[in-house]
Design an enzyme around this catalytic site. Structure first.
Site, PDB file in Angstrom:
ATOM      1  N   TYR A  67      32.604  36.009  52.180  1.00  0.00           N
ATOM      2  CA  TYR A  67      34.134  36.040  52.296  1.00  0.00           C
ATOM      3  C   TYR A  67      34.534  34.667  52.430  1.00  0.00           C
ATOM      4  O   TYR A  67      34.235  34.087  53.467  1.00  0.00           O
ATOM      5  CB  TYR A  67      34.816  37.082  53.450  1.00  0.00           C
ATOM      6  CG  TYR A  67      35.271  38.263  52.531  1.00  0.00           C
ATOM      7  CD1 TYR A  67      36.395  38.030  51.588  1.00  0.00           C
ATOM      8  CD2 TYR A  67      35.049  39.422  52.743  1.00  0.00           C
ATOM      9  CE1 TYR A  67      36.875  39.193  51.167  1.00  0.00           C
ATOM     10  CE2 TYR A  67      35.504  40.759  52.071  1.00  0.00           C
ATOM     11  CZ  TYR A  67      36.543  40.336  51.248  1.00  0.00           C
ATOM     12  OH  TYR A  67      37.156  41.493  50.464  1.00  0.00           O
ATOM     13  N   GLU A  69      38.363  33.300  52.334  1.00  0.00           N
ATOM     14  CA  GLU A  69      39.861  33.473  51.848  1.00  0.00           C
ATOM     15  C   GLU A  69      40.475  31.998  52.460  1.00  0.00           C
ATOM     16  O   GLU A  69      40.077  31.769  53.476  1.00  0.00           O
ATOM     17  CB  GLU A  69      40.545  34.594  52.774  1.00  0.00           C
ATOM     18  CG  GLU A  69      40.482  35.891  51.856  1.00  0.00           C
ATOM     19  CD  GLU A  69      40.709  36.980  52.584  1.00  0.00           C
ATOM     20  OE1 GLU A  69      40.385  37.182  53.579  1.00  0.00           O
ATOM     21  OE2 GLU A  69      41.106  38.100  52.004  1.00  0.00           O
ATOM     22  N   ASP A 213      48.578  27.385  28.316  1.00  0.00           N
ATOM     23  CA  ASP A 213      47.555  28.628  28.502  1.00  0.00           C
ATOM     24  C   ASP A 213      46.308  28.065  27.386  1.00  0.00           C
ATOM     25  O   ASP A 213      46.428  28.262  26.321  1.00  0.00           O
ATOM     26  CB  ASP A 213      47.930  29.793  28.023  1.00  0.00           C
ATOM     27  CG  ASP A 213      46.838  30.810  28.377  1.00  0.00           C
ATOM     28  OD1 ASP A 213      45.606  30.501  28.504  1.00  0.00           O
ATOM     29  OD2 ASP A 213      47.088  32.182  28.461  1.00  0.00           O
ATOM     30  N   THR A 239      40.532  30.299  30.823  1.00  0.00           N
ATOM     31  CA  THR A 239      39.405  31.217  31.323  1.00  0.00           C
ATOM     32  C   THR A 239      38.296  30.033  31.157  1.00  0.00           C
ATOM     33  O   THR A 239      38.380  29.274  30.458  1.00  0.00           O
ATOM     34  CB  THR A 239      39.240  32.051  30.453  1.00  0.00           C
ATOM     35  OG1 THR A 239      39.282  31.816  28.958  1.00  0.00           O
ATOM     36  CG2 THR A 239      39.807  33.462  30.430  1.00  0.00           C
ATOM     37  N   LYS A 242      34.645  31.107  27.547  1.00  0.00           N
ATOM     38  CA  LYS A 242      35.014  31.048  26.135  1.00  0.00           C
ATOM     39  C   LYS A 242      34.185  29.789  25.734  1.00  0.00           C
ATOM     40  O   LYS A 242      32.969  29.861  25.989  1.00  0.00           O
ATOM     41  CB  LYS A 242      36.253  31.009  25.569  1.00  0.00           C
ATOM     42  CG  LYS A 242      37.353  32.208  25.970  1.00  0.00           C
ATOM     43  CD  LYS A 242      38.650  32.367  25.607  1.00  0.00           C
ATOM     44  CE  LYS A 242      39.031  33.896  25.818  1.00  0.00           C
ATOM     45  NZ  LYS A 242      39.939  33.899  26.980  1.00  0.00           N
ATOM     46  N   ARG A 248      32.423  34.403  33.376  1.00  0.00           N
ATOM     47  CA  ARG A 248      33.598  35.000  33.217  1.00  0.00           C
ATOM     48  C   ARG A 248      34.497  34.676  34.460  1.00  0.00           C
ATOM     49  O   ARG A 248      33.964  34.609  35.687  1.00  0.00           O
ATOM     50  CB  ARG A 248      33.329  36.344  33.353  1.00  0.00           C
ATOM     51  CG  ARG A 248      34.580  37.189  32.685  1.00  0.00           C
ATOM     52  CD  ARG A 248      34.100  38.409  32.407  1.00  0.00           C
ATOM     53  NE  ARG A 248      33.316  38.206  31.013  1.00  0.00           N
ATOM     54  CZ  ARG A 248      34.121  37.970  29.747  1.00  0.00           C
ATOM     55  NH1 ARG A 248      35.345  38.262  29.776  1.00  0.00           N
ATOM     56  NH2 ARG A 248      33.490  38.162  28.631  1.00  0.00           N
TER      57      ARG A 248
HETATM   58  N1  DSN Z   1      40.742  38.753  25.198  1.00  0.00           N
HETATM   59  C1  DSN Z   1      40.697  37.237  24.919  1.00  0.00           C
HETATM   60  C2  DSN Z   1      40.644  37.277  23.358  1.00  0.00           C
HETATM   61  O1  DSN Z   1      39.654  37.494  22.968  1.00  0.00           O
HETATM   62  O2  DSN Z   1      41.004  36.296  22.767  1.00  0.00           O
HETATM   63  C3  DSN Z   1      41.933  36.701  25.365  1.00  0.00           C
HETATM   64  O3  DSN Z   1      42.108  36.819  26.549  1.00  0.00           O
END
Ligand code: DSN
Length: 426
Positions: A67, A69, A213, A239, A242, A248
């Site tokens: 933990y 925080e 974003d 994120t 990708k 993740r």
């Molecule tokens: N779920 C993602 C995508 O496939 O584009 C976006 O967050």
């Protein structure tokens, strides 16, 4: 469970499949089956990738136990000396890689990062301007079924019908008309580059915070394959799993003036303890992204996406906006006499994983759609190139038009994938 003493074999006591298999064969078998699925099928979902064994090792480590925080040096628990080091290294790597003034590695996901952005810069009821979901936006950009659409007045801009590119004139007109607190650029199904200089000018004219974003394309930015939004934006959320190819999770970059607001918004604003194994895995990934190999990878992802889009056009499909400048292509499949849903299902039956996707001005419902979205992050990680993209286009075309041949096509898919092994044994 093996004794802790035997963990000398693992510096981090992590990722021991043998331990899991001995204790929980049911779940162990699922992990093995998923590995086989990833190995033998084509993974064309534009938001997925194969992260490295080093990232997986950090994810499966004892840092998951801690933990922490707060932030490095300012925690609410003792015993954070080691995780402090990992998070500090990660923050410094992120700032260096992206040329950012501030980085927060704690968001659990892209949606968490976006909630934190809303909370840092707006209050419920405020007006925000973002790309509409049917034109390629994201649920957190104002969808009525999402917190963003329920708690905020989100006005939407879209793409022009004639060229399927962002209509910056409309964006400017809407910004002047609605005076949003924040303008979001970024999308999940937009194959072209975004002109961040133009968006910055519009934000300045409207007095709005510029939020990008960058979840889909941040990996291409990290690899210096496309222009960066970081010099222009007040805040960039994304994120990490990708094209970036990390664990993740989510991350936020910002100007120094917004650092305190962003950090407070994540903790204590909307998260508790950070997932320190994921934070360490993000640090591992950021080191990987700073290499010439990764830069080459990012450029190849785009070359492959362009080759795949062109080959799908040769097979009789239509590429939205005429092709792609990124890692994904949006493909109108109507000329093959199917809906996006049917194309998705038929490809799935042939071992090709992709997703149905609305195209701009789609006459069909989001659950049916006229299109599919294909992305090249995963197949490029496997080492495939433009020759394989042509083969993949042919496999997709046959899977869609000859559903009765699904079994034979899936055998060809497996053969192609076996030539580019995922997580090879040796
Ligand atoms: N779920 C993602 C995508 O496939 O584009 C976006 O967050």
């Amino acid at each position: 469970m093996s004794s802790i003493a035997s963990s000398k074999a693992h510096a981090y006591y992590g990722a021991s499949y043998a331990d899991l298999e001995a204790q929980d064969p049911e779940i162990a078998a699922i992990l093995q089956s998923e590995l086989e699925r990833e190995r033998h099928g084509l993974q064309l979902i534009a938001s997925e990738n194969f992260t490295s064994p080093a990232v997986l090792a950090a994810l499966g480590s004892t840092l998951s136990n801690k933990y922490a925080e707060g932030y490095p040096g300012k925690r609410y628990y003792g015993g954070c000396e080691e995780v402090d080091k990992a998070e500090t290294i990660g923050i410094e790597r992120a700032k260096k890689l992206f040329g950012a003034e501030h980085a927060n590695l704690q968001p659990h996901s892209g949606a968490s990062a976006n909630i934190a952005v809303y909370q840092a810069f707006t209050k419920p009821g405020d007006t925000v301007l973002a790309m509409s979901l049917p034109h390629g936006g994201h649920l957190t950009h104002g969808s009525k079924v999402n917190f963003s659409g329920k708690w905020f007045n989100v006005e939407s801009y879209g793409v022009r019908e004639d060229n399927e590119l962002i209509d910056y004139d409309e964006l400017r007109d809407l910004a002047i008309k609605h005076k949003p607190k924040m303008i979001c650029s970024g999308a999940t199904a937009y194959p072209s580059l975004i002109d961040f200089k133009v968006v910055r000018d519009i934000c300045d004219e409207a007095g709005a915070i510029m939020w990008v974003d960058a979840a889909h394309f941040i990996g291409l930015v990290a690899g210096k394959a496309i222009p960066s939004p970081v010099p222009y934006a007040d805040v960039v959320s994304f994120t990490t799993h990708k094209v970036l190819r990390g664990p993740r999770g989510g991350m936020i970059l910002s100007k120094a003036e917004h650092a305190a607001a962003i950090d407070k918004s994540i903790f204590p604003g909307m998260q508790g303890g950070p997932i320190m194994s994921a934070v360490a895995a993000k640090a591992v990934n950021l080191k990987e992204c700073a290499t010439p190999e990764y830069q080459n990878y990012a450029k190849t992802v785009i070359i492959n996406a362009q080759a795949l889009a062109a080959a799908l056009v040769d097979e009789g499909m239509r590429a939205v906006s005429g092709g792609t400048q990124t890692h994904l292509a949006l493909i109108d499949v109507r000329a093959l006499g199917v809906t996006g849903k049917e194309a998705d299902e038929r490809c799935g039956a042939a071992g090709i994983t992709l997703n149905k996707n609305s195209i701009p001005y789609d006459p069909l419902a989001p659950s049916i759609t006229s299109g599919i979205r294909v992305g090249t992050p995963s197949v490029t990680t496997q080492g495939m190139g433009t020759k394989e993209m042509k083969s993949i286009a042919s496999l997709i075309s046959r899977a869609i038009t000859k559903p009765e041949s699904a079994k034979a096509i899936s055998a060809e898919v497996a053969q192609l994938c076996e030539a580019f092994p995922v997580y090879p044994e040796n």
